[in-house]
Design a protein around this motif. Structure first.
Motif, PDB file in Angstrom:
ATOM      1  N   LYS A   3       0.970  -6.430   5.363  1.00 34.45           N
ATOM      2  CA  LYS A   3       1.511  -5.837   4.155  1.00 34.45           C
ATOM      3  C   LYS A   3       0.490  -5.626   3.048  1.00 34.45           C
ATOM      4  O   LYS A   3       0.500  -4.625   2.370  1.00 34.45           O
ATOM      5  N   SER A   4      -0.396  -6.617   2.877  1.00 34.99           N
ATOM      6  CA  SER A   4      -1.331  -6.504   1.765  1.00 34.99           C
ATOM      7  C   SER A   4      -2.370  -5.400   2.006  1.00 34.99           C
ATOM      8  O   SER A   4      -3.093  -5.026   1.118  1.00 34.99           O
ATOM      9  N   LYS A   7      -0.920   0.209   0.739  1.00 39.75           N
ATOM     10  CA  LYS A   7      -0.719   0.245  -0.711  1.00 39.75           C
ATOM     11  C   LYS A   7       0.677  -0.267  -1.050  1.00 39.75           C
ATOM     12  O   LYS A   7       1.669   0.427  -0.833  1.00 39.75           O
ATOM     13  N   ALA A   8       0.748  -1.499  -1.527  1.00 35.36           N
ATOM     14  CA  ALA A   8       2.051  -2.090  -1.798  1.00 35.36           C
ATOM     15  C   ALA A   8       2.515  -1.693  -3.184  1.00 35.36           C
ATOM     16  O   ALA A   8       1.715  -1.557  -4.097  1.00 35.36           O
ATOM     17  N   ALA A   9       3.825  -1.498  -3.314  1.00 37.66           N
ATOM     18  CA  ALA A   9       4.362  -1.140  -4.621  1.00 37.66           C
ATOM     19  C   ALA A   9       5.020  -2.357  -5.249  1.00 37.66           C
ATOM     20  O   ALA A   9       5.885  -2.982  -4.660  1.00 37.66           O
ATOM     21  N   HIS A  10       4.574  -2.728  -6.415  1.00 37.92           N
ATOM     22  CA  HIS A  10       5.165  -3.835  -7.145  1.00 37.92           C
ATOM     23  C   HIS A  10       6.523  -3.390  -7.676  1.00 37.92           C
ATOM     24  O   HIS A  10       6.667  -2.241  -8.111  1.00 37.92           O
TER      25      HIS A  10
END
Ligand code: SF4
Ligand code: SF4
Ligand code: SF4
Lengths: 281, 90
Positions: A3-4, A7-10
């Motif tokens: 996951k990291s 591009k992870a969305a906060h």
């Protein structure tokens, strides 16, 4: 962790101007936590964010207005509250949030604060209190504890600080609370409550400024949080005169006061243009 | 899970589970999330991000209860948790 990598969305990205993140606040600066808690409260409160504005003054905390993806105003020094008051009077439908620091709200803008509280202008005022002027190099402020070291008080601060909850209460604020950045849940709940109620709501949030205050008072960021953890006492409903902020005697946090009374606009309409207030009622 | 007193309904109550994500390039290495995660899920990684900070790494992914504490305390919008179905990790 796969996951990291992508591009992870906060979850708060939709309320952030992400092109400006990472923000300028120093590592361990508590402003970011107060800001994040405020955004969660804005999101959770269910208020119409299209009719919500954030107003900041000058200083490190004043940068918040530049990071929130709402209509926002980065105003002149100490004048966040007058700008916010003007907006509220011109368009009473708006939810107006003032997010600023202790120096901006209580030294340069101190008079504006007490009079907006006195008039019960319908604002939510969130004050990040880091006990000094961070942006300009850690000078003593109206909130610096007695005997604390700053660049302008190298031998210790000979003065007494303001008690912000007491000042807000005495000036007429209709909601008064104090938390620290460690009290994330209470803080978020408090901001949400303040957003949903009418009248002048004031929330003080103690936050570390490791670069200014911390460095001169031997408080590394985690050390400040440890002090919050060990020295805070939650006393909801405590009278603001009893809300201490003293490393030795303890730091009182909680929701100290809430009492509804007519807002500035309500009083004005009722008194100065009764026909208007009947029409709109 | 460790308890200081076993609740009577421990068999019926389902603890929520979370999956925690770190946005490494936003992190400034303050360590708040590591120090205050109630389940000791995180640790300091041995990597450095582009700005020279050491972000946290997930040490015990199965222990996360999706409490979002790390998400709010993080001053840099660099970590968040998402709910997992209760049996996702068994
Ligand atoms: S100087 Fe202090 S208040 Fe300003 S960003 Fe740095 S830590 Fe925060
Ligand atoms: S969500 Fe809670 S349990 Fe999970 S990593 Fe964050 S702080 Fe720890
Ligand atoms: S709280 Fe945020 S900025 Fe601090 S170490 Fe954790 S992820 Fe990085």
């Amino acid at each position: 962790m796969e996951k990291s990598k992508k591009k992870a969305a906060h979850p708060l990205d939709n309320l952030l101007r992400t092109d400006r993140i990472p923000h300028i606040w120093c590592a361990g600066c508590g402003i970011g936590t107060v800001f994040s808690s405020s955004l969660i409260a804005l999101q959770g409160s269910g208020i119409d964010l299209k009719k919500t504005v954030m107003v900041s003054g000058i200083g490190c905390s004043g940068r918040a207005a530049g990071y929130v993806k709402l209509d926002s105003y980065h105003t002149t020094h100490g004048r966040a509250i007058p700008f916010a008051t003007g907006m509220k009077l011109a368009n009473p439908e708006l939810n107006v949030v003032v997010f600023s620091g202790d120096g901006d709200l209580f030294a340069i803008g101190g008079n504006h604060f007490i009079h907006a509280a006195r008039r019960n202008v319908d604002l939510t005022v969130i004050c990040v209190n880091n006990l000094n002027y961070g942006m300009t190099g850690g000078q003593a402020a109206a909130t610096t504890p007695s005997m604390a070291k700053t660049t302008t008080t190298p031998m210790g601060n000979p003065e007494q600080p303001f008690s912000l909850p007491l000042l807000a209460f005495a000036s007429g604020a209709s909601y008064v609370a104090r938390w620290t950045i460690l009290h994330t849940r209470d803080l978020t709940k408090s901001i949400e409550e303040a957003l949903l109620r009418k009248g002048f709501s004031f929330i003080e949030v103690l936050a570390p400024c490791p670069t200014g205050y911390g460095r001169r008072n031997r408080e590394a960021p985690l050390e400040t949080l440890r002090l919050y953890q060990e020295r805070t006492i939650t006393r909801n409903g405590a009278h603001p005169t009893e809300a201490t902020l003293d490393i030795n005697k303890g730091i009182t946090v909680g929701k100290f006061f809430e009492q509804d009374r007519p807002t500035c606009v309500e009083m004005y309409d009722r008194t100065c243009r009764p026909s208007f207030s009947q029409e709109s009622a | 899970m460790k308890y200081w007193r076993i609740p009577f309904d421990v068999d019926e109550i389902q603890t929520s589970r979370g999956s925690v994500t770190i946005i490494e390039e936003r992190c400034k290495g303050c360590g708040y999330c590591i120090a205050y995660c109630p389940r000791d899920v995180l640790e300091l990684s041995d990597r450095y991000n582009a700005k020279g900070y050491r972000p946290p790494a997930v040490k015990k992914p199965e222990a996360c209860v999706n409490c979002h504490y790390c998400e709010i305390i993080c001053p840099d919008f660099a970590i968040f948790s998402e709910e997992l179905p209760p049996d996702a990790m068994e």
